[in-house]
Design a protein around this motif. Sequence first.
Motif, PDB file in Angstrom:
ATOM      1  N   SER A 179       0.810  -1.217   0.000  1.00  0.00           N
ATOM      2  CA  SER A 179       0.000   0.000   0.000  1.00  0.00           C
ATOM      3  C   SER A 179       0.841   1.264   0.000  1.00  0.00           C
ATOM      4  O   SER A 179       0.346   2.341  -0.346  1.00  0.00           O
ATOM      5  CB  SER A 179      -0.935   0.011   1.224  1.00  0.00           C
ATOM      6  N   VAL A 180       2.102   1.144   0.419  1.00  0.00           N
ATOM      7  CA  VAL A 180       2.972   2.321   0.394  1.00  0.00           C
ATOM      8  C   VAL A 180       4.016   2.198  -0.713  1.00  0.00           C
ATOM      9  O   VAL A 180       5.071   2.827  -0.661  1.00  0.00           O
ATOM     10  CB  VAL A 180       3.666   2.524   1.759  1.00  0.00           C
ATOM     11  N   ALA A 235      -6.245   6.577   6.420  1.00  0.00           N
ATOM     12  CA  ALA A 235      -7.047   6.761   7.638  1.00  0.00           C
ATOM     13  C   ALA A 235      -6.796   5.632   8.631  1.00  0.00           C
ATOM     14  O   ALA A 235      -6.632   5.865   9.847  1.00  0.00           O
ATOM     15  CB  ALA A 235      -8.522   6.837   7.279  1.00  0.00           C
ATOM     16  N   ALA A 236      -6.753   4.404   8.132  1.00  0.00           N
ATOM     17  CA  ALA A 236      -6.504   3.263   9.016  1.00  0.00           C
ATOM     18  C   ALA A 236      -5.099   3.317   9.593  1.00  0.00           C
ATOM     19  O   ALA A 236      -4.883   3.010  10.788  1.00  0.00           O
ATOM     20  CB  ALA A 236      -6.714   1.959   8.242  1.00  0.00           C
ATOM     21  N   ASP A 237      -4.134   3.700   8.776  1.00  0.00           N
ATOM     22  CA  ASP A 237      -2.754   3.779   9.224  1.00  0.00           C
ATOM     23  C   ASP A 237      -2.596   4.822  10.332  1.00  0.00           C
ATOM     24  O   ASP A 237      -1.930   4.587  11.354  1.00  0.00           O
ATOM     25  CB  ASP A 237      -1.857   4.128   8.033  1.00  0.00           C
ATOM     26  N   LEU A 267       4.052  11.015   7.228  1.00  0.00           N
ATOM     27  CA  LEU A 267       4.831  11.156   5.991  1.00  0.00           C
ATOM     28  C   LEU A 267       4.059  10.629   4.784  1.00  0.00           C
ATOM     29  O   LEU A 267       4.151  11.186   3.684  1.00  0.00           O
ATOM     30  CB  LEU A 267       6.157  10.404   6.138  1.00  0.00           C
ATOM     31  N   ALA A 268       3.300   9.543   4.972  1.00  0.00           N
ATOM     32  CA  ALA A 268       2.480   9.029   3.871  1.00  0.00           C
ATOM     33  C   ALA A 268       1.446  10.061   3.442  1.00  0.00           C
ATOM     34  O   ALA A 268       1.198  10.256   2.244  1.00  0.00           O
ATOM     35  CB  ALA A 268       1.800   7.723   4.287  1.00  0.00           C
ATOM     36  N   PHE A 269       0.825  10.726   4.414  1.00  0.00           N
ATOM     37  CA  PHE A 269      -0.109  11.799   4.093  1.00  0.00           C
ATOM     38  C   PHE A 269       0.601  12.908   3.314  1.00  0.00           C
ATOM     39  O   PHE A 269       0.047  13.462   2.353  1.00  0.00           O
ATOM     40  CB  PHE A 269      -0.712  12.378   5.383  1.00  0.00           C
ATOM     41  N   ALA A 270       1.822  13.258   3.719  1.00  0.00           N
ATOM     42  CA  ALA A 270       2.560  14.342   3.065  1.00  0.00           C
ATOM     43  C   ALA A 270       2.889  13.994   1.618  1.00  0.00           C
ATOM     44  O   ALA A 270       2.734  14.827   0.709  1.00  0.00           O
ATOM     45  CB  ALA A 270       3.842  14.633   3.845  1.00  0.00           C
ATOM     46  N   ILE A 271       3.349  12.767   1.379  1.00  0.00           N
ATOM     47  CA  ILE A 271       3.715  12.367   0.015  1.00  0.00           C
ATOM     48  C   ILE A 271       2.479  12.237  -0.865  1.00  0.00           C
ATOM     49  O   ILE A 271       2.497  12.588  -2.050  1.00  0.00           O
ATOM     50  CB  ILE A 271       4.505  11.046   0.046  1.00  0.00           C
ATOM     51  N   LYS A 272       1.412  11.725  -0.290  1.00  0.00           N
ATOM     52  CA  LYS A 272       0.192  11.518  -1.067  1.00  0.00           C
ATOM     53  C   LYS A 272      -0.527  12.826  -1.402  1.00  0.00           C
ATOM     54  O   LYS A 272      -0.922  13.051  -2.539  1.00  0.00           O
ATOM     55  CB  LYS A 272      -0.746  10.593  -0.287  1.00  0.00           C
ATOM     56  N   TRP A 284       1.327  19.351   1.540  1.00  0.00           N
ATOM     57  CA  TRP A 284       1.504  19.910   2.885  1.00  0.00           C
ATOM     58  C   TRP A 284       0.186  20.047   3.652  1.00  0.00           C
ATOM     59  O   TRP A 284       0.169  19.979   4.879  1.00  0.00           O
ATOM     60  CB  TRP A 284       2.215  21.258   2.792  1.00  0.00           C
ATOM     61  N   ARG A 285      -0.931  20.232   2.974  1.00  0.00           N
ATOM     62  CA  ARG A 285      -2.218  20.371   3.677  1.00  0.00           C
ATOM     63  C   ARG A 285      -2.605  19.058   4.342  1.00  0.00           C
ATOM     64  O   ARG A 285      -3.048  19.040   5.499  1.00  0.00           O
ATOM     65  CB  ARG A 285      -3.295  20.837   2.704  1.00  0.00           C
ATOM     66  N   TRP A 286      -2.469  17.956   3.624  1.00  0.00           N
ATOM     67  CA  TRP A 286      -2.756  16.649   4.211  1.00  0.00           C
ATOM     68  C   TRP A 286      -1.791  16.371   5.359  1.00  0.00           C
ATOM     69  O   TRP A 286      -2.177  15.800   6.394  1.00  0.00           O
ATOM     70  CB  TRP A 286      -2.644  15.550   3.157  1.00  0.00           C
ATOM     71  N   ALA A 287      -0.534  16.750   5.193  1.00  0.00           N
ATOM     72  CA  ALA A 287       0.449  16.541   6.247  1.00  0.00           C
ATOM     73  C   ALA A 287       0.095  17.336   7.496  1.00  0.00           C
ATOM     74  O   ALA A 287       0.278  16.850   8.616  1.00  0.00           O
ATOM     75  CB  ALA A 287       1.840  16.943   5.747  1.00  0.00           C
TER      76      ALA A 287
END
Length: 413
Positions: A65-66, A78-80, A116-121, A124-127
């Motif tokens: 998944s990553v 979300a689960a992570d 970090l997964a949020f940031a890459i995906k 910066w807003r998700w991060a």
Amino acid sequence: MARRTRVVRMSVEQPLWHALTAYRILTMVYAVLLFVYARDTYEHPWVAVGYLAVLAVWTLVTLPSVANAVSCTRRFLAADLTIAVVGILITGLADAQAQHVDGPTLPSIWAAGPVLAFAIKGGWRWACVASSFVAVADLVERGDPGRDTLHNVLLVWVASIAIGYVVEVARASERTLARALEIEATTRERERLARDIHDSVLQVLAMVQRRGTALGGEAEELGRMAGEQEVALRTLVSSGLVPTARASQDAAYEATVRSLDLDCPLGRGKRAGVEPCDLRSLLAPFTNSRVTFAEPGAPVLLAPAAAMELTAAVSAALDNVRKHAGADANAWILVEDWPDEVIVTVRDDGPGIPEGRLAQAEGEGRLGVALSIRGRLRELGGKAEVISVPGQGTEVELRVPRPKALRGKAAER
């Protein structure tokens, strides 16, 4: 004939996904080792064991998944993040003293992985959102957070936002680069087609105009119309509005090679277009009472596409001799075969080219030298030099680098 340039899209973020995969594995192992080292201090070690078992299984199972942005879905993110937040919040159940001594939480630095997964995906807003959840969980778990806890929370928050911003900038740069490569490929294709038009249609229209003017009468009117069409087509070519006809041009190229029936194996057998051509056999037909051809005693090997482009450039140079130096001008073709390059020189004894005339012709849309000669050599990675002294003729030197695969064959000769 130059083939269409293939535009390869690069993924600047793919290495980040690989790094994140390694980070998750290493930090999972680190969290387990921390527990093993301090297991005797835990009041309820079974809580830590249960959570770390889930964490290890989750980390290993979700490695695909990553692997890239496509497989890293919002549901997984979300689960992570939930796994990380739950691990932080239940740390006090396993070790009540951790709330007072700023000790590590159960997931430890693994909790930064989901952020970090949020940031890459998502950038910066998700991060910012993900790191805020982790920060709140840390502050709630500590109750009365110390300086180390505040430092770690701020570090994760700032670092994740910075990484998200860098990812967004990298993606924008990637799109800009891909667009630039597409524009370059389109420009090269347009120049190639412009050369083909110059070598055929424009020259025919120019000849009709000259002959019509010389004959007079109805032919003169036909010549005038041909001249108008020549000017219009030159303007169209120089402005870059000529449509692409790739398939028909490739077919014409192959037909030309086959019609020559020379030592150039395009379209013959499994290695069609791979076996080298002898450049001498392509240049020899230009020889006549006014054109002298000097060649090496051994074959001059080049890739078929390069040999044909170089031959077309020589043809364009000879056309310029006939057009500008006159029918009585003499021309000489000299081929020099060096290990790392092939040099073809076309020289004439005409009146020469006045200084600044080539630049003026290019500005007027007359692109014989710019496209049919220099453009072809540029696409082959070579160069063309025009040396002319008024009253002493003109010399066109064409240099084409030899591929490494053919350098050994040239050296053997």
